[in-house]
Scaffold this motif. Sequence first.
Motif, PDB file in Angstrom:
ATOM      1  N   ILE A  93       0.858  -1.180   0.000  1.00  0.00           N
ATOM      2  CA  ILE A  93       0.000   0.000   0.000  1.00  0.00           C
ATOM      3  C   ILE A  93       0.897   1.233   0.000  1.00  0.00           C
ATOM      4  O   ILE A  93       1.700   1.438   0.912  1.00  0.00           O
ATOM      5  N   ALA A  94       0.765   2.025  -1.057  1.00  0.00           N
ATOM      6  CA  ALA A  94       1.549   3.249  -1.205  1.00  0.00           C
ATOM      7  C   ALA A  94       0.676   4.449  -0.878  1.00  0.00           C
ATOM      8  O   ALA A  94      -0.500   4.487  -1.253  1.00  0.00           O
ATOM      9  N   VAL A  95       1.232   5.421  -0.188  1.00  0.00           N
ATOM     10  CA  VAL A  95       0.491   6.642   0.134  1.00  0.00           C
ATOM     11  C   VAL A  95       1.299   7.859  -0.291  1.00  0.00           C
ATOM     12  O   VAL A  95       2.519   7.787  -0.460  1.00  0.00           O
ATOM     13  N   LYS A  96       0.587   8.959  -0.474  1.00  0.00           N
ATOM     14  CA  LYS A  96       1.236  10.236  -0.791  1.00  0.00           C
ATOM     15  C   LYS A  96       1.029  11.198   0.370  1.00  0.00           C
ATOM     16  O   LYS A  96      -0.058  11.242   0.958  1.00  0.00           O
ATOM     17  N   VAL A  97       2.054  11.975   0.661  1.00  0.00           N
ATOM     18  CA  VAL A  97       1.945  13.020   1.675  1.00  0.00           C
ATOM     19  C   VAL A  97       2.479  14.319   1.072  1.00  0.00           C
ATOM     20  O   VAL A  97       3.237  14.312   0.112  1.00  0.00           O
ATOM     21  N   LEU A 116       5.086  16.678   8.139  1.00  0.00           N
ATOM     22  CA  LEU A 116       4.977  15.406   7.435  1.00  0.00           C
ATOM     23  C   LEU A 116       4.828  14.216   8.382  1.00  0.00           C
ATOM     24  O   LEU A 116       4.184  13.222   8.030  1.00  0.00           O
ATOM     25  N   ARG A 117       5.371  14.310   9.576  1.00  0.00           N
ATOM     26  CA  ARG A 117       5.169  13.205  10.522  1.00  0.00           C
ATOM     27  C   ARG A 117       3.681  13.041  10.819  1.00  0.00           C
ATOM     28  O   ARG A 117       3.164  11.921  10.872  1.00  0.00           O
ATOM     29  N   GLY A 118       2.973  14.164  10.995  1.00  0.00           N
ATOM     30  CA  GLY A 118       1.534  14.085  11.235  1.00  0.00           C
ATOM     31  C   GLY A 118       0.794  13.481  10.058  1.00  0.00           C
ATOM     32  O   GLY A 118      -0.158  12.712  10.227  1.00  0.00           O
ATOM     33  N   GLU A 122      -1.329  10.028  10.272  1.00  0.00           N
ATOM     34  CA  GLU A 122      -2.744   9.976   9.897  1.00  0.00           C
ATOM     35  C   GLU A 122      -3.006   8.824   8.931  1.00  0.00           C
ATOM     36  O   GLU A 122      -4.008   8.109   9.049  1.00  0.00           O
ATOM     37  N   ASN A 123      -2.121   8.628   7.975  1.00  0.00           N
ATOM     38  CA  ASN A 123      -2.265   7.482   7.082  1.00  0.00           C
ATOM     39  C   ASN A 123      -2.162   6.166   7.848  1.00  0.00           C
ATOM     40  O   ASN A 123      -2.921   5.228   7.585  1.00  0.00           O
ATOM     41  N   LEU A 124      -1.238   6.091   8.761  1.00  0.00           N
ATOM     42  CA  LEU A 124      -1.108   4.894   9.589  1.00  0.00           C
ATOM     43  C   LEU A 124      -2.397   4.616  10.358  1.00  0.00           C
ATOM     44  O   LEU A 124      -2.891   3.476  10.411  1.00  0.00           O
ATOM     45  N   ARG A 125      -2.963   5.657  10.954  1.00  0.00           N
ATOM     46  CA  ARG A 125      -4.187   5.486  11.744  1.00  0.00           C
ATOM     47  C   ARG A 125      -5.334   5.008  10.867  1.00  0.00           C
ATOM     48  O   ARG A 125      -6.046   4.061  11.200  1.00  0.00           O
ATOM     49  N   GLN A 126      -5.527   5.678   9.728  1.00  0.00           N
ATOM     50  CA  GLN A 126      -6.657   5.332   8.875  1.00  0.00           C
ATOM     51  C   GLN A 126      -6.535   3.931   8.291  1.00  0.00           C
ATOM     52  O   GLN A 126      -7.531   3.222   8.129  1.00  0.00           O
ATOM     53  N   LEU A 127      -5.318   3.530   7.967  1.00  0.00           N
ATOM     54  CA  LEU A 127      -5.112   2.216   7.363  1.00  0.00           C
ATOM     55  C   LEU A 127      -4.968   1.105   8.401  1.00  0.00           C
ATOM     56  O   LEU A 127      -5.001  -0.079   8.054  1.00  0.00           O
ATOM     57  N   GLY A 128      -4.773   1.480   9.666  1.00  0.00           N
ATOM     58  CA  GLY A 128      -4.605   0.473  10.704  1.00  0.00           C
ATOM     59  C   GLY A 128      -3.289  -0.266  10.597  1.00  0.00           C
ATOM     60  O   GLY A 128      -3.210  -1.464  10.833  1.00  0.00           O
ATOM     61  N   ALA A 153      12.911  10.799   5.248  1.00  0.00           N
ATOM     62  CA  ALA A 153      14.018   9.865   5.462  1.00  0.00           C
ATOM     63  C   ALA A 153      14.215   9.597   6.945  1.00  0.00           C
ATOM     64  O   ALA A 153      14.530   8.460   7.349  1.00  0.00           O
ATOM     65  N   GLU A 154      14.033  10.606   7.771  1.00  0.00           N
ATOM     66  CA  GLU A 154      14.134  10.410   9.219  1.00  0.00           C
ATOM     67  C   GLU A 154      13.038   9.475   9.723  1.00  0.00           C
ATOM     68  O   GLU A 154      13.273   8.642  10.611  1.00  0.00           O
ATOM     69  N   LEU A 155      11.836   9.584   9.151  1.00  0.00           N
ATOM     70  CA  LEU A 155      10.741   8.698   9.555  1.00  0.00           C
ATOM     71  C   LEU A 155      10.989   7.276   9.071  1.00  0.00           C
ATOM     72  O   LEU A 155      10.586   6.309   9.724  1.00  0.00           O
ATOM     73  N   ARG A 156      11.652   7.148   7.924  1.00  0.00           N
ATOM     74  CA  ARG A 156      12.046   5.806   7.476  1.00  0.00           C
ATOM     75  C   ARG A 156      13.051   5.205   8.458  1.00  0.00           C
ATOM     76  O   ARG A 156      12.943   4.032   8.854  1.00  0.00           O
ATOM     77  N   ASP A 157      14.014   5.994   8.859  1.00  0.00           N
ATOM     78  CA  ASP A 157      15.003   5.504   9.821  1.00  0.00           C
ATOM     79  C   ASP A 157      14.360   5.125  11.152  1.00  0.00           C
ATOM     80  O   ASP A 157      14.862   4.244  11.861  1.00  0.00           O
TER      81      ASP A 157
END
Length: 301
Positions: A93-97, A116-118, A122-128, A153-157
């Motif tokens: 599942i790919a998302v855009k921010v 962007l963290r928010g 939000e995508n994480l919450r909605q997709l579970g 990139a920081e969120l990927r890390d």
Amino acid sequence: MTSETITAAASGTWTLGDMTVNRMGFGAMRLTGSAAFHEGVPSDRDRSTAVLRRAIELGVDHIDTAAFYFSSLRSANELINAALAPYPDGLLIAVKVGPYRDQSGEWGTAARPEDLRGHVEENLRQLGRDHLDLVYLRRMRQESIAEHFGALAELRDAGLIRHLAISGVELRHLAEAQAIAPVVSVQNKYGLDFPDPGTDALLAACREQGIAFVPFFAIAGKGGSKGPGQAHDDEVRAIARVHGATPAQVRLAWTLRQGPQMLAIPGTGNPDHLAENVAAGALRLSDEEAARLDALRRRTD
């Protein structure tokens, strides 16, 4: 073409990072209604659920979505969650921010890097989900994407994102992002109706570097988010008749023919159109037909 028995496997596969997917995927925007975002008639929830589940049955293992894909009564992410969770193994599942809409549906200003963290959460919450497989930074007219891409990139890390991608970009932005972190996919507007030397140069770079290219509006053409309408070129219709196919299937087949790294994500809320779109992965254009379509694209320049 007989659509019901053809699966997404007919389109071949490509590896995004460490995840191999069928080249025919699914775009979720049209799940929410008869037109983009708050316009049009809200979708029937049961029908949207059926489309998503049928997509999985047909071998679709790449779904493209976003938290800002919502209408007055429907959210694409939450429809996906309700229909498919617990998610099947191998589903990407790919998302855009980057873009932002408030609860009334109005577009906000472009996200700052610290926002962007928010967006990711939000995508994480909605997709579970506890992580996102693939996140596109959708450029919003900024000259440089370095700061925004660096935030992702920081969120990927941190383990919230598996792979990174970029959307709505020029060739220079690909190099800018790659200096920060690996880019596994580029998503731009591309199709028979979009002759664009800049995008063609970007596509050539993706071919050379083994980066996936995911075109949007490949079917919709100049109609964009409002859909294709019924205006298909005579050349496309003629080729469709030879194959017993629809003009939309011919457009998708032409798109996939542009290289093994092309991943189509046609969207629909119609189960019949879904089957037709998936079946387009089995349509093989001849060299002569492809040349005619290439010439058509040049004539629209």
